[in-house]
Write a protein that holds these residues in place. Sequence first.
Motif, PDB file in Angstrom:
ATOM      1  N   LYS A 127      12.151   6.736   1.179  1.00 36.04           N
ATOM      2  CA  LYS A 127      12.910   7.749   0.447  1.00 36.04           C
ATOM      3  C   LYS A 127      12.159   9.073   0.396  1.00 36.04           C
ATOM      4  CE  LYS A 127      15.362   8.511  -3.921  1.00 36.04           C
ATOM      5  NZ  LYS A 127      15.681   7.933  -5.260  1.00 36.04           N
ATOM      6  N   GLN A 128      10.821   9.013   0.414  1.00 32.99           N
ATOM      7  CA  GLN A 128      10.022  10.245   0.421  1.00 32.99           C
ATOM      8  C   GLN A 128      10.049  10.944   1.780  1.00 32.99           C
ATOM      9  OE1 GLN A 128       9.028  10.901  -2.727  1.00 32.99           O
ATOM     10  NE2 GLN A 128       9.924   8.862  -3.033  1.00 32.99           N
ATOM     11  N   GLY A 129      10.529  10.246   2.816  1.00 33.35           N
ATOM     12  CA  GLY A 129      10.643  10.847   4.138  1.00 33.35           C
ATOM     13  C   GLY A 129       9.704  10.295   5.181  1.00 33.35           C
ATOM     14  N   VAL A 130       8.833   9.335   4.801  1.00 29.43           N
ATOM     15  CA  VAL A 130       7.937   8.713   5.783  1.00 29.43           C
ATOM     16  C   VAL A 130       8.769   7.873   6.745  1.00 29.43           C
ATOM     17  CG1 VAL A 130       6.003   7.142   6.132  1.00 29.43           C
ATOM     18  CG2 VAL A 130       6.038   8.652   4.128  1.00 29.43           C
ATOM     19  N   LYS A 131       8.615   8.115   8.031  1.00 30.37           N
ATOM     20  CA  LYS A 131       9.442   7.403   9.011  1.00 30.37           C
ATOM     21  C   LYS A 131       8.939   5.990   9.266  1.00 30.37           C
ATOM     22  CE  LYS A 131      11.158  11.532  11.402  1.00 30.37           C
ATOM     23  NZ  LYS A 131      10.619  12.490  10.408  1.00 30.37           N
ATOM     24  N   GLU A 132       7.620   5.813   9.358  1.00 30.30           N
ATOM     25  CA  GLU A 132       7.035   4.502   9.629  1.00 30.30           C
ATOM     26  C   GLU A 132       5.916   4.263   8.620  1.00 30.30           C
ATOM     27  OE1 GLU A 132       6.037   4.425  13.873  1.00 30.30           O
ATOM     28  OE2 GLU A 132       7.815   5.682  14.241  1.00 30.30           O
ATOM     29  N   ILE A 133       6.127   3.324   7.702  1.00 33.17           N
ATOM     30  CA  ILE A 133       5.151   3.058   6.641  1.00 33.17           C
ATOM     31  C   ILE A 133       4.460   1.729   6.908  1.00 33.17           C
ATOM     32  CG2 ILE A 133       7.077   2.221   5.197  1.00 33.17           C
ATOM     33  CD1 ILE A 133       3.704   3.656   3.929  1.00 33.17           C
ATOM     34  N   ILE A 134       3.138   1.765   6.915  1.00 33.75           N
ATOM     35  CA  ILE A 134       2.307   0.587   7.176  1.00 33.75           C
ATOM     36  C   ILE A 134       1.406   0.399   5.964  1.00 33.75           C
ATOM     37  CG2 ILE A 134       0.582  -0.450   8.697  1.00 33.75           C
ATOM     38  CD1 ILE A 134       1.485   1.680  10.818  1.00 33.75           C
ATOM     39  N   ILE A 135       1.615  -0.676   5.204  1.00 34.51           N
ATOM     40  CA  ILE A 135       0.776  -0.954   4.041  1.00 34.51           C
ATOM     41  C   ILE A 135      -0.087  -2.165   4.363  1.00 34.51           C
ATOM     42  CG2 ILE A 135       0.723  -1.460   1.571  1.00 34.51           C
ATOM     43  CD1 ILE A 135       3.556  -0.285   1.380  1.00 34.51           C
ATOM     44  N   SER A 136      -1.384  -1.935   4.533  1.00 40.32           N
ATOM     45  CA  SER A 136      -2.275  -3.051   4.869  1.00 40.32           C
ATOM     46  C   SER A 136      -2.612  -3.821   3.598  1.00 40.32           C
ATOM     47  CB  SER A 136      -3.542  -2.541   5.559  1.00 40.32           C
ATOM     48  OG  SER A 136      -4.204  -1.563   4.777  1.00 40.32           O
ATOM     49  N   MET A 137      -2.493  -5.145   3.690  1.00 39.90           N
ATOM     50  CA  MET A 137      -2.624  -6.035   2.543  1.00 39.90           C
ATOM     51  C   MET A 137      -3.838  -6.948   2.656  1.00 39.90           C
ATOM     52  SD  MET A 137       0.048  -5.190   0.720  1.00 39.90           S
ATOM     53  CE  MET A 137       0.112  -6.564  -0.427  1.00 39.90           C
ATOM     54  N   ALA A 138      -4.868  -6.520   3.386  1.00 39.17           N
ATOM     55  CA  ALA A 138      -6.073  -7.324   3.608  1.00 39.17           C
ATOM     56  C   ALA A 138      -5.678  -8.671   4.222  1.00 39.17           C
ATOM     57  CB  ALA A 138      -6.868  -7.483   2.318  1.00 39.17           C
ATOM     58  N   ASP A 139      -6.149  -9.789   3.642  1.00 38.41           N
ATOM     59  CA  ASP A 139      -5.862 -11.087   4.261  1.00 38.41           C
ATOM     60  C   ASP A 139      -4.423 -11.551   4.045  1.00 38.41           C
ATOM     61  OD1 ASP A 139      -6.063 -11.588   1.564  1.00 38.41           O
ATOM     62  OD2 ASP A 139      -7.483 -13.246   1.748  1.00 38.41           O
TER      63      ASP A 139
END
Length: 312
Positions: free
Chosen positions: A210-222
């Motif tokens: 919604k903020q406009g980021v086209k590709e969001i990658i959230i790294s979650m460790a293990d």
Amino acid sequence: MSRIIVIGGANVDLCGSSISPLRNYDSNPGEISISFGGVGRNIAQICALLKQNVSFVTCFSSDAYGTMMKEDCEKLGMDTSYSKVVDDLPSSMYIAILDSNRDMKIGMSDMRILRKMDHEMLDRVLSACDPDDMIIIDANLDLACIGYILGHAGCAVAADPVSANKASRIKPYLSHLTIFKPNQYEANEMNGIFIKDEASAAESVAWYRKQGVKEIIISMADRGVVFGYDDTAVWLTHKPIQVANATGGGDTLLGAYVSYRLSGHSEMESIRYGMTAAAVNIEHDAVRRRSLDPLFIAESIENMKIKEKKLV
């Protein structure tokens, strides 16, 4: 050929790894190493090891460390011609303390030299960018530089927030980003959504989109990676891995993902490649050993047993 232009920090990294469980307020026996790092420099190194055409833009000190670090970047295949050499400040330095599981417990940085980056310096690189290029920035840059880059970039931009504390520097400019890669704590700092289950993961992805980021990658460790683009939101996990050094895993994820995307691969192909590259780095300490082989990564994707869970 498209270029990747990384604009960010380059540090002398001191890393202390405890042999036994860490004891606060006491001397801990361990192993101490020194190497060249920094989020921007690490990402640029990953892209160079993956055979990309990479320009690295930073401020090097003219001291002995800065001279060696600049020469090392060039030896790795990075173009440093847009960088600045500074005489009146020491090289940027970073100290990390790892626990007996080789996971980072605390870090400290002195990156005053990056304040020497100015609009005149940035204009040189921005004016040379082609629409097919990709800029990657890290949030070690100050707010003015981040705003200037994102306001004048003539190509797609990816960003790494570096830390929860520095993530606020990126937040006003999320709508300008094609790719954004926070970890779970940085993502939570920016949107107030702590990812504890699939519902909160979907909520976090939706917020960034919604903020406009086209590709969001959230790294979650293990726990893998939470990933979103277009109308797709997924949680990807992989088989357990052995940790040699977790430092630089997120840098590898972003550098490998951007490299694969710029080579014409899809979002899902690229996130699988990026996750595999990050795992290879963590298992083999590949950033420090400079041993990341693109063919080996491609051959290892199937063995990672990556699973996708659609988020709704």
